[in-house]
Write a protein that holds these residues in place. Sequence first.
Motif, PDB file in Angstrom:
ATOM      1  N   ASP A 164       0.524  -7.764  -3.279  1.00 34.11           N
ATOM      2  CA  ASP A 164      -0.112  -6.531  -3.922  1.00 34.11           C
ATOM      3  C   ASP A 164       1.054  -5.663  -4.548  1.00 34.11           C
ATOM      4  O   ASP A 164       2.182  -5.658  -3.824  1.00 34.11           O
ATOM      5  CB  ASP A 164      -0.805  -5.686  -2.937  1.00 34.11           C
ATOM      6  N   GLY A 196     -12.459   5.232 -10.776  1.00 34.76           N
ATOM      7  CA  GLY A 196     -13.308   4.754  -9.751  1.00 34.76           C
ATOM      8  C   GLY A 196     -12.879   3.392  -9.171  1.00 34.76           C
ATOM      9  O   GLY A 196     -13.727   3.009  -8.436  1.00 34.76           O
ATOM     10  N   SER A 197     -12.025   2.762  -9.726  1.00 33.20           N
ATOM     11  CA  SER A 197     -11.558   1.294  -9.406  1.00 33.20           C
ATOM     12  C   SER A 197     -10.523   1.106  -8.224  1.00 33.20           C
ATOM     13  O   SER A 197     -10.012   0.299  -7.909  1.00 33.20           O
ATOM     14  CB  SER A 197     -10.965   0.785 -10.789  1.00 33.20           C
ATOM     15  N   GLY A 198      -9.879   2.830  -7.757  1.00 43.24           N
ATOM     16  CA  GLY A 198      -8.840   2.802  -6.994  1.00 43.24           C
ATOM     17  C   GLY A 198      -7.684   2.557  -7.555  1.00 43.24           C
ATOM     18  O   GLY A 198      -6.451   3.268  -6.867  1.00 43.24           O
ATOM     19  N   GLN A 240      -8.656  -5.457  -9.330  1.00 44.14           N
ATOM     20  CA  GLN A 240      -8.865  -6.456  -8.553  1.00 44.14           C
ATOM     21  C   GLN A 240      -8.568  -6.072  -7.123  1.00 44.14           C
ATOM     22  O   GLN A 240      -9.206  -6.277  -6.078  1.00 44.14           O
ATOM     23  CB  GLN A 240      -8.152  -8.147  -8.876  1.00 44.14           C
ATOM     24  N   GLN A 241      -7.337  -5.711  -7.098  1.00 45.74           N
ATOM     25  CA  GLN A 241      -6.826  -5.334  -5.805  1.00 45.74           C
ATOM     26  C   GLN A 241      -7.124  -3.951  -5.211  1.00 45.74           C
ATOM     27  O   GLN A 241      -7.117  -3.694  -3.963  1.00 45.74           O
ATOM     28  CB  GLN A 241      -5.275  -5.249  -5.812  1.00 45.74           C
ATOM     29  N   GLY A 242      -7.964  -3.213  -6.030  1.00 48.37           N
ATOM     30  CA  GLY A 242      -8.398  -1.818  -5.601  1.00 48.37           C
ATOM     31  C   GLY A 242      -7.798  -0.564  -5.543  1.00 48.37           C
ATOM     32  O   GLY A 242      -8.173   0.291  -4.690  1.00 48.37           O
ATOM     33  N   HIS A 243      -6.471  -0.824  -5.714  1.00 51.59           N
ATOM     34  CA  HIS A 243      -5.454   0.192  -5.678  1.00 51.59           C
ATOM     35  C   HIS A 243      -4.358   0.097  -6.590  1.00 51.59           C
ATOM     36  O   HIS A 243      -4.035  -1.147  -6.846  1.00 51.59           O
ATOM     37  CB  HIS A 243      -4.906   0.417  -4.267  1.00 51.59           C
ATOM     38  N   ALA A 285       3.216  11.868  -6.401  1.00 55.08           N
ATOM     39  CA  ALA A 285       2.515  12.620  -5.081  1.00 55.08           C
ATOM     40  C   ALA A 285       1.311  13.485  -5.076  1.00 55.08           C
ATOM     41  O   ALA A 285       0.434  13.580  -4.204  1.00 55.08           O
ATOM     42  CB  ALA A 285       3.547  13.343  -4.300  1.00 55.08           C
ATOM     43  N   LYS A 286       1.146  14.149  -6.372  1.00 46.83           N
ATOM     44  CA  LYS A 286       0.029  14.985  -6.605  1.00 46.83           C
ATOM     45  C   LYS A 286      -1.015  14.432  -7.070  1.00 46.83           C
ATOM     46  O   LYS A 286      -2.184  15.054  -7.430  1.00 46.83           O
ATOM     47  CB  LYS A 286       0.581  16.133  -7.401  1.00 46.83           C
ATOM     48  N   MET A 290       0.824  -1.182   0.018  1.00 44.74           N
ATOM     49  CA  MET A 290       0.021   0.079  -0.006  1.00 44.74           C
ATOM     50  C   MET A 290       0.851   1.085  -0.232  1.00 44.74           C
ATOM     51  O   MET A 290       2.188   1.332   0.588  1.00 44.74           O
ATOM     52  CB  MET A 290      -0.970   0.004   1.196  1.00 44.74           C
ATOM     53  N   ILE A 291       0.377   2.382  -0.790  1.00 42.75           N
ATOM     54  CA  ILE A 291       1.158   3.734  -0.486  1.00 42.75           C
ATOM     55  C   ILE A 291       0.640   4.388   0.561  1.00 42.75           C
ATOM     56  O   ILE A 291      -0.458   4.509   0.498  1.00 42.75           O
ATOM     57  CB  ILE A 291       0.659   4.371  -2.104  1.00 42.75           C
ATOM     58  N   ASN A 292       1.343   4.842   1.296  1.00 44.43           N
ATOM     59  CA  ASN A 292       0.695   5.202   2.533  1.00 44.43           C
ATOM     60  C   ASN A 292       0.342   6.958   2.406  1.00 44.43           C
ATOM     61  O   ASN A 292       0.753   7.507   1.108  1.00 44.43           O
ATOM     62  CB  ASN A 292       1.721   5.203   3.863  1.00 44.43           C
TER      63      ASN A 292
END
Lengths: 252, 443
Positions: free
Chosen positions: A86, A178-180, A134-137, A220-221, A1-3
Amino acid sequence: MINAVGQAQSVLVLGGGSEIAGAILRALPAARLQRVVLAGRRSSVMEERAAELRGRGIADVETVDFDARDTASHGAIIDAAFDAGDIDIVLLAFGVLGDQEALESDPAAAVDLVTANYVGAVSVGLHVARRLRQQGHGRLVVLSSVAGDRARRANYIYGSSKAGLDAFAQGLGDALAGSGASVLVVRPGFVRTTMTQGMSEAPFATDADAVAAIVVAALAKGRETVYAPAVLRPVMAAIKALPRGVFRRLPG
Amino acid sequence: MLTGWGRTSPTAATLCAVHDEADVVDAVGAATPERGILARGLGRSYGDSAQDAGGIVLDMTTMSGFTRDGSTLRAQAGASLDDVLRAIVPEGYFVPVTPGTRFVTVGGATAADIHGKNHHVEGSFGAHVRRMRVVTGTGEVVECAPGSDAFAATVGGMGLTGVITEAQVDLLPIATSRMRVDTERHADLDALMAAMTQGDHQYRYSVAWVDSLSPAGRGVLTRGDHASLADLPAGTDDPLAYDPRPRLGAPPWMPSGALNRASTRAFNEAWFRRAPRERRGEITSIPAFFHPLDGVRHWNRVYGPRGFLQYQFVVPDDASALVGLALQRLREAGAPSFLTVLKRFGPGHDAPLSFPMQGWTLAADIPARIPALRDVLDALDGEVIAAGGRHYLAKDSRMSAQTLSAGYPQLARWRAMRDALDPRGVFASDQARRLGLTLGSAP
């Protein structure tokens, strides 16, 4: 995950030997980076890059055989990379520049270049998009080129492959809304790398580290399209507006 | 797309409304370990605690019924403290613990084991939960009470042990709906902390606001208790009247830089000056004392599209110097914070993932867009851990797996309890993935 402060944990590079991808890997905030998959043609460059990443303390670095032209293999390669965990950022960084003059007299070689740059990208891009959905992000960074904005006499075969890639990447970004997951399209100008060694520099020439800094800031932006250097956005807008007759007479 | 209150790291999940426990049992039974399932309440945790990218997120706010029997509240997990307070305050009761917002659910308050201004006296929310019903990973409904593993793992367990469907909570009887408050302004951090160390035990509620931009660490200490009937002015109509109303709304779109050093400095100056040097026995309302920010709907939007994070840690009493150090580091990083809160905790809860422990807790809201922040916070994490402290999962949106495991020495014990409750490994969250919280879990 990107924090919350943009620290990613895992990166997949398609085109593991790409100098720009290497520079992006150096520029990304890396304190949480624990997994990098370099996918590309077996090369000493890719192995050296893997060793460098391991030397930086990244626990899990692997190299994977990947040929953009071999589209039938893409599904299994992408599934294997995502099945192991992921992936936060995918860099689509492969591409062949080619020698325009030689390509013009060798249509088979031109087809080969276009197959790698465009067809290969469509194939692997769709497989990546399926897994990101599938993974949503996740972020897909596509290295396009200003050469795709308007094809020049001097490199229109390469340019047309990048134009196709660019249009595909933009559409894919819209499809993923909208898929993340999301897509960042990067349009560098002339970048001083081994790929362009010996060529005469175009105006606003830059280097891989400068492109990487722009890509990291754009991630980042949450930007969707970025030029490197940024000045190429208005420059290319002007060039695209030029009448054919004038554009054809431009040097280079 | 879901985010936490800080509006950072949006991810997509399938949102699924549940209306009763049977719905929850069905959803958990149908869930698979690939992307998992998670309960979400009102989304007030700051980071990615209530997100499950690619998985199923149960919207618990449609399970919001509750009843009161004497001083016991029996509430469905999705009941909000706002709704509960509207019903019980006029009847002479108060929730045992409230955080800085009343827009949290009973389930979320338990799963995050939240704390409030009374922690130094009355502990965390979980300490007041008598029983709860939890749908575990096998789809079984477990009724558990303090003393059991299921209870200990679920309190503070961030929804990763099961879906809480119902809880019984002890309430506090109150004679009036007003608060009797003492306010003191302190010119520097040492004086502020000394006042808290010496006097906090005389109050049920205590919290300090710190001016994050003041090198001295000046602050305003507010402490109080529920007012008795005798405290109210003669002729007060209805001593239990309760009418919390939002007054303002932040605009839906704010530029990224609207909250900067200049605006924060102006706010902090005004906030400090507004407080009296010393005032005793002021009578105020429950919303004004506990939930001032709830008066501004969507106040989280003032940080702009890039969002913000809240850095909250606790350190033991002997490491109180960390408070000043953290304030200094954040100030040097150019992180403007108008909401910086300092509080003394009492003894912690025995739940392995419960955050509070005896000592000092500091919480600072910070815009996420400041690049220097990454390294400054990573370095601070190390200092907090070295001092024997830890970070609050309900606020976390960025710490490392190493910081988590160093701060929670009972993590392995919690994982074993968790695995027993969720042998298939279906409960997941973005935070759990990021921190490897459920790592080692089957399968």
